[in-house]
Design a protein around this motif. Structure first.
Motif, PDB file in Angstrom:
ATOM      1  N   TRP A 199       0.848  -1.186   0.000  1.00 44.64           N
ATOM      2  CA  TRP A 199       0.000   0.000   0.000  1.00 44.64           C
ATOM      3  C   TRP A 199       0.885   1.239   0.000  1.00 44.64           C
ATOM      4  CZ3 TRP A 199      -5.154   1.192  -0.275  1.00 44.64           C
ATOM      5  CH2 TRP A 199      -5.541   2.486   0.128  1.00 44.64           C
ATOM      6  N   PRO A 200       0.708   2.155  -0.948  1.00 45.33           N
ATOM      7  CA  PRO A 200       1.564   3.344  -1.004  1.00 45.33           C
ATOM      8  C   PRO A 200       1.245   4.318   0.119  1.00 45.33           C
ATOM      9  CG  PRO A 200      -0.195   3.523  -2.629  1.00 45.33           C
ATOM     10  CD  PRO A 200      -0.320   2.152  -2.015  1.00 45.33           C
ATOM     11  N   ARG A 201       2.288   4.947   0.657  1.00 44.57           N
ATOM     12  CA  ARG A 201       2.138   5.966   1.698  1.00 44.57           C
ATOM     13  C   ARG A 201       2.978   7.169   1.261  1.00 44.57           C
ATOM     14  NH1 ARG A 201       3.494   3.292   7.403  1.00 44.57           N
ATOM     15  NH2 ARG A 201       2.300   5.092   8.158  1.00 44.57           N
ATOM     16  N   PRO A 202       2.412   8.097   0.553  1.00 42.12           N
ATOM     17  CA  PRO A 202       3.183   9.230   0.028  1.00 42.12           C
ATOM     18  C   PRO A 202       4.031   9.892   1.111  1.00 42.12           C
ATOM     19  CG  PRO A 202       0.962   9.266  -0.861  1.00 42.12           C
ATOM     20  CD  PRO A 202       0.982   8.191   0.189  1.00 42.12           C
ATOM     21  N   GLY A 203       5.305  10.039   0.815  1.00 45.13           N
ATOM     22  CA  GLY A 203       6.229  10.639   1.771  1.00 45.13           C
ATOM     23  C   GLY A 203       6.749   9.683   2.825  1.00 45.13           C
ATOM     24  N   ARG A 204       6.290   8.431   2.791  1.00 42.91           N
ATOM     25  CA  ARG A 204       6.722   7.436   3.766  1.00 42.91           C
ATOM     26  C   ARG A 204       6.949   6.112   3.053  1.00 42.91           C
ATOM     27  NH1 ARG A 204       3.002   8.042   9.141  1.00 42.91           N
ATOM     28  NH2 ARG A 204       4.748   6.832   9.923  1.00 42.91           N
ATOM     29  N   ASP A 225     -11.561   8.017  -3.974  1.00 42.18           N
ATOM     30  CA  ASP A 225     -11.069   9.100  -3.126  1.00 42.18           C
ATOM     31  C   ASP A 225      -9.628   9.429  -3.516  1.00 42.18           C
ATOM     32  OD1 ASP A 225     -10.825  10.989  -1.156  1.00 42.18           O
ATOM     33  OD2 ASP A 225     -10.749   9.564   0.508  1.00 42.18           O
ATOM     34  N   PRO A 226      -9.408   9.927  -4.722  1.00 35.19           N
ATOM     35  CA  PRO A 226      -8.042  10.131  -5.214  1.00 35.19           C
ATOM     36  C   PRO A 226      -7.235  11.132  -4.397  1.00 35.19           C
ATOM     37  CG  PRO A 226      -9.636  11.168  -6.681  1.00 35.19           C
ATOM     38  CD  PRO A 226     -10.421  10.334  -5.720  1.00 35.19           C
ATOM     39  N   GLU A 227      -7.913  12.090  -3.758  1.00 35.84           N
ATOM     40  CA  GLU A 227      -7.190  13.101  -2.982  1.00 35.84           C
ATOM     41  C   GLU A 227      -6.988  12.699  -1.530  1.00 35.84           C
ATOM     42  OE1 GLU A 227      -5.855  15.640  -4.450  1.00 35.84           O
ATOM     43  OE2 GLU A 227      -6.762  15.108  -6.373  1.00 35.84           O
ATOM     44  N   GLY A 228      -7.934  11.917  -0.997  1.00 40.57           N
ATOM     45  CA  GLY A 228      -7.895  11.658   0.435  1.00 40.57           C
ATOM     46  C   GLY A 228      -7.568  10.247   0.849  1.00 40.57           C
ATOM     47  N   PHE A 229      -7.329   9.331  -0.117  1.00 33.61           N
ATOM     48  CA  PHE A 229      -7.132   7.917   0.241  1.00 33.61           C
ATOM     49  C   PHE A 229      -5.946   7.721   1.173  1.00 33.61           C
ATOM     50  CE2 PHE A 229      -3.880   8.136  -2.972  1.00 33.61           C
ATOM     51  CZ  PHE A 229      -2.965   7.142  -2.641  1.00 33.61           C
ATOM     52  N   ALA A 230      -4.856   8.446   0.923  1.00 35.41           N
ATOM     53  CA  ALA A 230      -3.641   8.243   1.708  1.00 35.41           C
ATOM     54  C   ALA A 230      -3.834   8.719   3.146  1.00 35.41           C
ATOM     55  CB  ALA A 230      -2.471   8.973   1.060  1.00 35.41           C
ATOM     56  N   ALA A 231      -4.410   9.900   3.312  1.00 39.92           N
ATOM     57  CA  ALA A 231      -4.643  10.424   4.659  1.00 39.92           C
ATOM     58  C   ALA A 231      -5.638   9.553   5.417  1.00 39.92           C
ATOM     59  CB  ALA A 231      -5.151  11.864   4.573  1.00 39.92           C
ATOM     60  N   HIS A 232      -6.641   9.055   4.703  1.00 43.32           N
ATOM     61  CA  HIS A 232      -7.623   8.184   5.340  1.00 43.32           C
ATOM     62  C   HIS A 232      -6.961   6.901   5.855  1.00 43.32           C
ATOM     63  CE1 HIS A 232     -11.995   6.436   5.055  1.00 43.32           C
ATOM     64  NE2 HIS A 232     -11.567   6.577   6.294  1.00 43.32           N
ATOM     65  N   ALA A 233      -6.066   6.327   5.046  1.00 40.07           N
ATOM     66  CA  ALA A 233      -5.352   5.126   5.469  1.00 40.07           C
ATOM     67  C   ALA A 233      -4.493   5.383   6.698  1.00 40.07           C
ATOM     68  CB  ALA A 233      -4.487   4.606   4.326  1.00 40.07           C
ATOM     69  N   GLU A 234      -3.895   6.581   6.768  1.00 43.86           N
ATOM     70  CA  GLU A 234      -3.045   6.889   7.918  1.00 43.86           C
ATOM     71  C   GLU A 234      -3.834   6.925   9.218  1.00 43.86           C
ATOM     72  OE1 GLU A 234       0.243   6.944   7.921  1.00 43.86           O
ATOM     73  OE2 GLU A 234       0.205   6.495   5.765  1.00 43.86           O
ATOM     74  N   LEU A 235      -5.124   7.264   9.143  1.00 41.06           N
ATOM     75  CA  LEU A 235      -5.961   7.199  10.347  1.00 41.06           C
ATOM     76  C   LEU A 235      -6.014   5.779  10.885  1.00 41.06           C
ATOM     77  CD1 LEU A 235      -9.008   9.465   9.378  1.00 41.06           C
ATOM     78  CD2 LEU A 235      -7.096  10.032  10.899  1.00 41.06           C
ATOM     79  N   LEU A 236      -6.159   4.814   9.987  1.00 46.56           N
ATOM     80  CA  LEU A 236      -6.183   3.411  10.398  1.00 46.56           C
ATOM     81  C   LEU A 236      -4.839   2.988  10.966  1.00 46.56           C
ATOM     82  CD1 LEU A 236      -7.408   0.553  10.518  1.00 46.56           C
ATOM     83  CD2 LEU A 236      -6.720   0.275   8.117  1.00 46.56           C
ATOM     84  N   PHE A 237      -3.759   3.359  10.300  1.00 47.01           N
ATOM     85  CA  PHE A 237      -2.436   2.963  10.775  1.00 47.01           C
ATOM     86  C   PHE A 237      -2.150   3.554  12.151  1.00 47.01           C
ATOM     87  CE2 PHE A 237      -1.206   3.003   6.010  1.00 47.01           C
ATOM     88  CZ  PHE A 237      -1.835   1.773   5.831  1.00 47.01           C
ATOM     89  N   ALA A 238      -2.610   4.773  12.390  1.00 45.99           N
ATOM     90  CA  ALA A 238      -2.412   5.408  13.695  1.00 45.99           C
ATOM     91  C   ALA A 238      -3.172   4.666  14.780  1.00 45.99           C
ATOM     92  CB  ALA A 238      -2.849   6.875  13.636  1.00 45.99           C
TER      93      ALA A 238
END
Length: 346
Positions: free
Chosen positions: A175-180, A290-303
């Motif tokens: 799963w891609p994590r932009p900047g990480r 959710d092309p703009e928000g998919f990455a930030a949304h995933a980070e909520l789960l990872f957190a």
């Protein structure tokens, strides 16, 4: 039945990652690989050693060599790329090792995924002998979600069975994590990877309960009993067996390649990798809901996951290992190192 002998402290040889790569490449070239194929395989071996994934690093090199010496693998293969459909690309590996075929198919797969939103790569007539995580991680580093599947020889029984029918049939996801660094996992459908059982047998220690059965169908923690006439068990009983079955269908029937039992029937018994296929899937999140928000949304789960003490995300340990081995190098089993030097001609 007596268990395996008590483990003894194994002597080791220290190598830098550059020395690992050079040794692997030199050994492969000395045994019939051309420089291009040797370099691609050495990249894979060095990546495994870098992450301290010992069962897929230099440990595999004698098997690579055996398949070159026997003539089973084409050490000078030049993979051929074929466009099958707007969302499907095929690579004919021409009987070579998988790494070069994967390199040939990566850019076409990414291009189709970005064009169509989702795309598949079928690799045929290859010999896969490594972990799957490098191929999916490479796609996630380019912003794509990725899956990979491949089979093996029949090592694993069906749920309730005693006869090995499935390969260890690994699957990987990234799963891609932009900047990480991407999130990546790679796991077998069996309770334990084959290479881990082989290393346990080499080092003389037991494997966890539920790993396998002996030749009489009895549960055992003796790795040698599992390897010598026994069989491996799927993880989670019928759940792991169902995933192994799915992977057989995806990399056998779907893409027109071999089931695990067919790979064994066609093999020459040289101890090297099976001949078969691999299926990869790539998804471009920018083409979904959710092309703009998919990455930030995933980070909520990872957190949420990592908020609990002692919990880590998949691949975190491998990345910590990378930070160490990049400067400190790796410890290689001394007997294995001596064997590789011998195979390389001294």
């Amino acid at each position: 039945m007596a268990g395996p002998a008590a483990p003894t402290a194994a002597a080791s040889v220290h190598l830098s990652l550059g020395e690992v790569h050079a040794l692997a490449s030199r050994c492969l070239v000395a045994n019939g690989c051309d420089a291009v194929n040797a370099g691609a395989v050495a990249d894979t071996i060095a990546a495994a050693e870098r992450d301290i994934c010992l069962s897929h690093g230099l440990f595999r090199l004698p098997g690579y060599v055996a398949s070159l010496r026997s003539g089973k693998v084409n050490g000078s293969a030049r993979p051929q790329v074929e466009d099958l459909a707007p969302g499907v690309v095929r690579v004919d590996g021409k009987g070579g090792f998988a790494p070069l075929a994967l390199q040939a198919g990566r850019e076409p797969l990414m291009g189709k995924a970005r064009s169509q939103g989702i795309a598949a790569l079928a690799l045929n007539d290859i010999h896969h002998f490594a972990a799957l995580w490098p191929e999916v991680e490479a796609l996630a580093e380019q912003g794509l979600c990725a899956f990979a599947f491949t089979a093996a020889f029949p090592y694993v029984v069906a749920a309730g069975g005693r006869r090995p029918i499935y390969g260890t049939n690994p699957m990987a996801f990234a799963w891609p994590r932009p900047g990480r660094d991407p999130l990546v996992f790679d796991q077998a459908s069996s309770a334990l990877a084959r290479g881990e059982i082989m290393i346990a047998a080499r080092e003389g220690h037991e494997v966890p309960p539920g790993t396998g059965i002996d030749a009489d169908g009895n549960a055992t923690t003796d790795p040698k009993a599992i390897l010598d006439g026994g069989a491996q068990l799927p993880f989670g009983g019928y759940k792991g067996a169902s995933i192994a079955l799915m992977i057989e269908l995806l990399v056998g029937a779907l893409i027109g390649d071999k089931f695990s039992f067919e790979a064994l029937a066609a093999d020459n018994g040289d101890g090297g990798p099976p001949k078969g296929g691999e299926l990869m899937l790539a998804i471009d999140p920018a083409r979904f809901g959710d092309p703009e928000g998919f990455a930030a949304h995933a980070e909520l789960l990872f957190a949420q996951i990592t908020a609990e003490e002692g919990v880590r995300l998949p691949a975190d340990r491998r990345r910590r290992n990378r930070a160490t081995t990049a400067t400190a190098g790796v410890a290689v089993d001394a007997a294995l190192h001596a064997r590789i030097l011998d195979l390389a001609g001294g």
